[in-house]
Design an enzyme around this catalytic site. Structure first.
Site, PDB file in Angstrom:
ATOM      1  CE  LYS A   1      -3.766   1.997   2.801  1.00  0.00           C
ATOM      2  NZ  LYS A   1      -4.493   1.854   4.084  1.00  0.00           N
TER       3      LYS A   1
ATOM      4  CB  SER B   1      -7.837   3.466   3.179  1.00  0.00           C
ATOM      5  OG  SER B   1      -6.963   2.932   4.154  1.00  0.00           O
TER       6      SER B   1
ATOM      7  CB  SER C   1      -7.897   0.685   6.269  1.00  0.00           C
ATOM      8  OG  SER C   1      -8.584   1.905   6.265  1.00  0.00           O
TER       9      SER C   1
END
Lengths: 469, 96
Positions: A72, A147, A171
């Site tokens: 990420k 996210s 997330s």
């Protein structure tokens, strides 16, 4: 193939790591429309695979040879862009490796690239990215969750076998649920946060996505543990998670609880049925499952958003256009105008909304009214879990109240977006570990997950439970 | 508690952000709805509850105060949007 099968195949010379990497790169190329990667390492990845292939021949390859990892884009990889999905860091190059990355690469895992996410990890849909929305591979009109949405997609579509994401309120678990993969959020402090860009420091933790619990266990035993660069990382010894997977739970050995507050109205019918079915399976496997109460559940979202917005507004003060990142205006600008223009042009809408909310709850007159109260409410939520864990060893809940929603459906209604975290944010408030495991599909074929929450530092138990759920 | 347009102006100044009139209206509306929702925590009796600041309640973590190489000046300047040889460059702060 899980990591064990890959490593056996590599050792026997059935295939090479270079071929595996090539296959992943092809899959990435074929699925470009999902908008998963922000930066792909390409050539470097193949060179690394060749190096590790020769190490394998001499029996010198590291513990994670065969692990191909997407990261990420809020986690630092040395000499690579670190954008946080934001315009303000769109040209930023990281000077160092996050501790988790350092430990992965030392054991010969290969980082294949950096993946999309909501800007600064703020969001539940991956739509709040300067680089555009990532799409759910099951239905491209739907969000992958967020996210860490693109992390979940990269694992679900076999662009890699591991992804590192980050969690502040769900997330990792929520996108794992929306995309049908397993996602683990560890105990606060279990994995060093050094090199993870700060959102809300008392909540943030790195999380791991994979299709197999064995792969998560292998990665966790390498990256977990104390790090002097993160003073909130803890000294507790790291378990041999992958070995512990061989210990099967004996019937009656552990007790599960389901919080009555999590099984009320507003949950998708198919999810509710799916979770109830899983609870029956747990009972059939010989374990007691009983109703418990987490009485302050209805205050979770309020407490979570007050505290995380406050911490975010403080953490994001550093983006001032001086030392790094985007800068608006020219040399003749007034300094204060430069700050204001840089931040107003550099941040997206959701990040600005959180900074405004956070500044509001921290400002004179409201500090005691909101921030201080939320810190107190957080203690009550922690106590709820402490009490529950006196009665049971694990807590079962749905990961999310609904399956993946349509792109654009919630973007104009921040509050309805925030309610996505309703079952996940409590684990971050309490600092306990939790995992989302694939649990089925709704009538439209969209996946959903079951969440298991454990006691602090019992990641091993969560990973062992995957075997019979 | 509804968020007023004065609140939005005051908070945006503190946060060093600026908004167009339309954005301000939307923000005022969003913030009011969110704060209104958050007001629910006022139902709780928190008079005898200590605020929780550190989730693992860990003690202070100390280390020796020794000089260590972290990043060089050249590296530190690498990401600067404006710089001279050895300095970050900022707009003029002191007027003539």
């Amino acid at each position: 193939m899980n990591l064990h099968e890959i490593q056996t195949g590599l050792a026997k010379g059935k295939f090479t790591l270079k071929t595996i990497v090539r296959n992943y790169l092809n899959t990435i190329e074929k699925n470009k429309d999902l908008n998963v990667f922000i930066t792909l390492f390409n050539k470097g990845t193949i060179d690394r695979a060749e190096e590790i292939d020769s190490k394998t021949k001499t029996g010198k390859a590291g513990k994670l040879a065969g692990c191909i990892v997407s990261v990420k884009d809020v986690i630092a990889v040395k000499d690579k862009p670190l954008t946080c999905g934001s315009k303000i860091l769109s040209n930023f190059i990281s000077l160092y490796n996050a501790t988790a990355i350092e430990r992965l690469t030392e054991e010969d895992a290969i980082i294949i690239g950096k993946v999309n996410c909501d800007e600064f990890a703020m969001g539940s849909s991956n739509e709040h990215s300067y680089f555009g929305a990532t799409k759910n591979p099951v239905d491209k009109e739907r969000v992958p969750g967020g996210s860490s949405g693109a992390s979940a997609v990269s694992v679900a579509t076999d662009m890699c076998n591991i992804s590192l994401g980050s969690e502040t309120g769900g997330s990792v678990r929520q996108p794992a649920s929306f995309c049908g993969v397993t996602g683990l959020k560890v105990t606060y402090g279990r994995i060093s946060r050094y090199g993870l860009v700060a959102f809300a420091s008392s909540f943030d933790s790195i999380g791991i996505f994979a299709k197999s619990n064995y792969d998560i266990a292998k990665v966790l035993e390498v990256i977990a543990g104390y790090d002097e660069k993160d003073s909130t990382s803890v000294l507790n010894p790291v378990d041999n998670y992958s070995e512990l997977l061989n210990n099967k739970f004996k019937s009656g050995e552990i007790i599960f609880g389901y919080p009555k507050e999590y099984f009320t109205e507003g949950i998708n019918e198919d999810i509710l049925k799916g979770i109830q079915h899983k609870i029956e399976l747990v009972k059939k496997a010989g374990f007691e499952v009983k109703e418990i109460s987490l009485p302050h559940s209805e205050y979770v979202i309020q407490t979570y958003y007050i505290l995380t917005s406050a911490e975010a507004s403080s953490n994001l003060e550093r983006y001032d256009g001086i030392r790094y990142g985007y800068r608006a205006g020219n040399e003749d600008s007034n300094l204060n105008d430069m700050y204001i223009n840089t931040r107003s042009e550099g941040f997206g809408d959701e990040v600005k909304r959180r900074i405004m909310l956070g500044t509001y709850v921290l400002s004179a007159g409201y500090y005691d009214e909101y921030y201080k109260k939320a810190q107190k409410a957080r203690r009550l939520i922690v106590k709820d879990f402490e009490n529950a864990f006196k009665e049971v060893d694990y807590i079962i809940t749905p990961t999310t109240p609904n399956t993946a929603f349509k792109i654009g459906e919630k973007i104009d209604n921040p509050l309805s977006m925030y309610l996505n975290d309703i079952f996940t944010a409590s684990a971050n408030l309490a600092g306990v570990p939790a995992i989302s495991i694939p649990a089925g599909f709704d009538r439209n074929g969209l996946p959903f997950g079951i969440q298991i929450i454990g006691k602090k530092f019992n990641e091993a138990g969560l990973l062992r439970i995957c075997d019979f759920l | 508690m509804p968020v007023s347009s004065e609140d939005v102006n005051k908070i945006s100044k503190l946060a060093k952000l600026k908004f167009s009139e339309d954005e301000k209206k939307k923000l005022q509306n969003d913030m009011s709805r969110i704060i209104d929702y958050m007001d629910k925590i006022n139902e709780l009796d928190l008079s005898n509850v200590e605020p929780l600041e550190n989730i693992n309640e860990t003690e202070n973590v100390f280390r020796d105060d020794k000089k260590k190489e972290t990043i060089s000046r050249e590296e530190a300047l690498k990401n600067a949007p404006s710089k001279t040889d050895i300095f970050f460059k900022v707009p003029k702060v002191i007027k003539k």
